[in-house]
Motif scaffolding. Sequence first.
Motif, PDB file in Angstrom:
ATOM      1  N   PHE A  16       0.896  -1.157   0.000  1.00  0.00           N
ATOM      2  CA  PHE A  16       0.000   0.000   0.000  1.00  0.00           C
ATOM      3  C   PHE A  16       0.933   1.205   0.000  1.00  0.00           C
ATOM      4  O   PHE A  16       2.134   1.045   0.136  1.00  0.00           O
ATOM      5  N   ARG A  17       0.399   2.393  -0.137  1.00  0.00           N
ATOM      6  CA  ARG A  17       1.293   3.562  -0.246  1.00  0.00           C
ATOM      7  C   ARG A  17       2.386   3.562   0.819  1.00  0.00           C
ATOM      8  O   ARG A  17       2.119   3.825   1.979  1.00  0.00           O
ATOM      9  N   PRO A  58      -2.553  -8.562  -5.875  1.00  0.00           N
ATOM     10  CA  PRO A  58      -1.167  -8.510  -5.407  1.00  0.00           C
ATOM     11  C   PRO A  58      -0.332  -7.502  -6.198  1.00  0.00           C
ATOM     12  O   PRO A  58      -0.573  -7.289  -7.390  1.00  0.00           O
ATOM     13  N   THR A  59       0.634  -6.886  -5.524  1.00  0.00           N
ATOM     14  CA  THR A  59       1.575  -5.997  -6.200  1.00  0.00           C
ATOM     15  C   THR A  59       2.517  -6.840  -7.064  1.00  0.00           C
ATOM     16  O   THR A  59       2.826  -6.482  -8.201  1.00  0.00           O
ATOM     17  N   ARG A  60       2.948  -7.971  -6.473  1.00  0.00           N
ATOM     18  CA  ARG A  60       3.816  -8.921  -7.189  1.00  0.00           C
ATOM     19  C   ARG A  60       3.504 -10.316  -6.680  1.00  0.00           C
ATOM     20  O   ARG A  60       2.918 -10.488  -5.624  1.00  0.00           O
ATOM     21  N   GLY A  61       4.016 -11.279  -7.427  1.00  0.00           N
ATOM     22  CA  GLY A  61       3.909 -12.664  -6.966  1.00  0.00           C
ATOM     23  C   GLY A  61       2.806 -13.429  -7.682  1.00  0.00           C
ATOM     24  O   GLY A  61       2.050 -12.881  -8.480  1.00  0.00           O
ATOM     25  N   GLN A  62       2.753 -14.709  -7.372  1.00  0.00           N
ATOM     26  CA  GLN A  62       1.843 -15.631  -8.056  1.00  0.00           C
ATOM     27  C   GLN A  62       1.015 -16.410  -7.047  1.00  0.00           C
ATOM     28  O   GLN A  62       1.498 -16.743  -5.958  1.00  0.00           O
ATOM     29  N   ILE A  63      -0.218 -16.723  -7.444  1.00  0.00           N
ATOM     30  CA  ILE A  63      -1.062 -17.625  -6.663  1.00  0.00           C
ATOM     31  C   ILE A  63      -1.436 -18.776  -7.584  1.00  0.00           C
ATOM     32  O   ILE A  63      -1.971 -18.558  -8.680  1.00  0.00           O
ATOM     33  N   VAL A  64      -1.128 -19.995  -7.160  1.00  0.00           N
ATOM     34  CA  VAL A  64      -1.371 -21.172  -7.984  1.00  0.00           C
ATOM     35  C   VAL A  64      -2.289 -22.125  -7.227  1.00  0.00           C
ATOM     36  O   VAL A  64      -2.014 -22.492  -6.078  1.00  0.00           O
TER      37      VAL A  64
END
Length: 258
Positions: A16-17, A58-64
């Motif tokens: 977040f900011r 998400p700002t970054r990353g993966q959900i599998v």
Amino acid sequence: MHNDTILETRGLTKEFRGFTAVRDVDLRVRRGSIHALIGPNGAGKTTCFNLLTKFLVPTRGQIVFNDVDITRERSSQIARRGVIRSFQISAVFPHMTVLQNVRIGLQRQLGTAFQFWRSERSLAVLDARALELLDEVGLTDYAQLRAVELPYGRKRALEIATTLAMEPELMLLDEPTQGMGHEDVDRVTTLIRKVAVGRTVLMVEHNMNVIAGISDTITVLQRGEILAEGSYAEVSKNPQVIEAYMGSTDATLQGAHA
């Protein structure tokens, strides 16, 4: 991803900011297990749940999930895949009966969501299954009671029944025993253990006694990062975990060896 892993996150991050709520979280939930996410207030547990259920992006990353990258999918899409969060479909219709609430969960599962104009008769087909689910969560005697009249602990049982109506493969339970007295906590804990058979449960929970009794794996978050992971026996002896909980009124590891 191992095929015994139902859900995996890789480098999951939410900023977040100027503030990172979740940082590089690699979570792996084993199929058929009860997995608890714990941590002091502000640890990022709820943000993590909100990322998994697409309340947040998400700002970054993966959900599998089940070997499919669901990072960019909407919450309705992942619900159809069988990822169901309990409060999303809690007893949202307080003036309907307990039975009607569960029936709505079944309608959603059928894809006839909110077609309230359909005749009562066509809905009666769902009653048998709804009653089975009420029996599973111990609410048979309350079937005709309006949801608003249910005792507090039984409302959680209704939420769990409506969640089960959606045929979850992965159930996400958000603080299922929050605000409960001992008797209700025990009842809901027993219920979670029961409905977890043949399913996978990921839960955020403050009550260490609950977690000690039913979790296969515990992931401890602190300041948005994974601090420790393992069984209750392992995690509760971890000096970093003990330190994280000391000075936290949020939960305590002391006396939680029940």
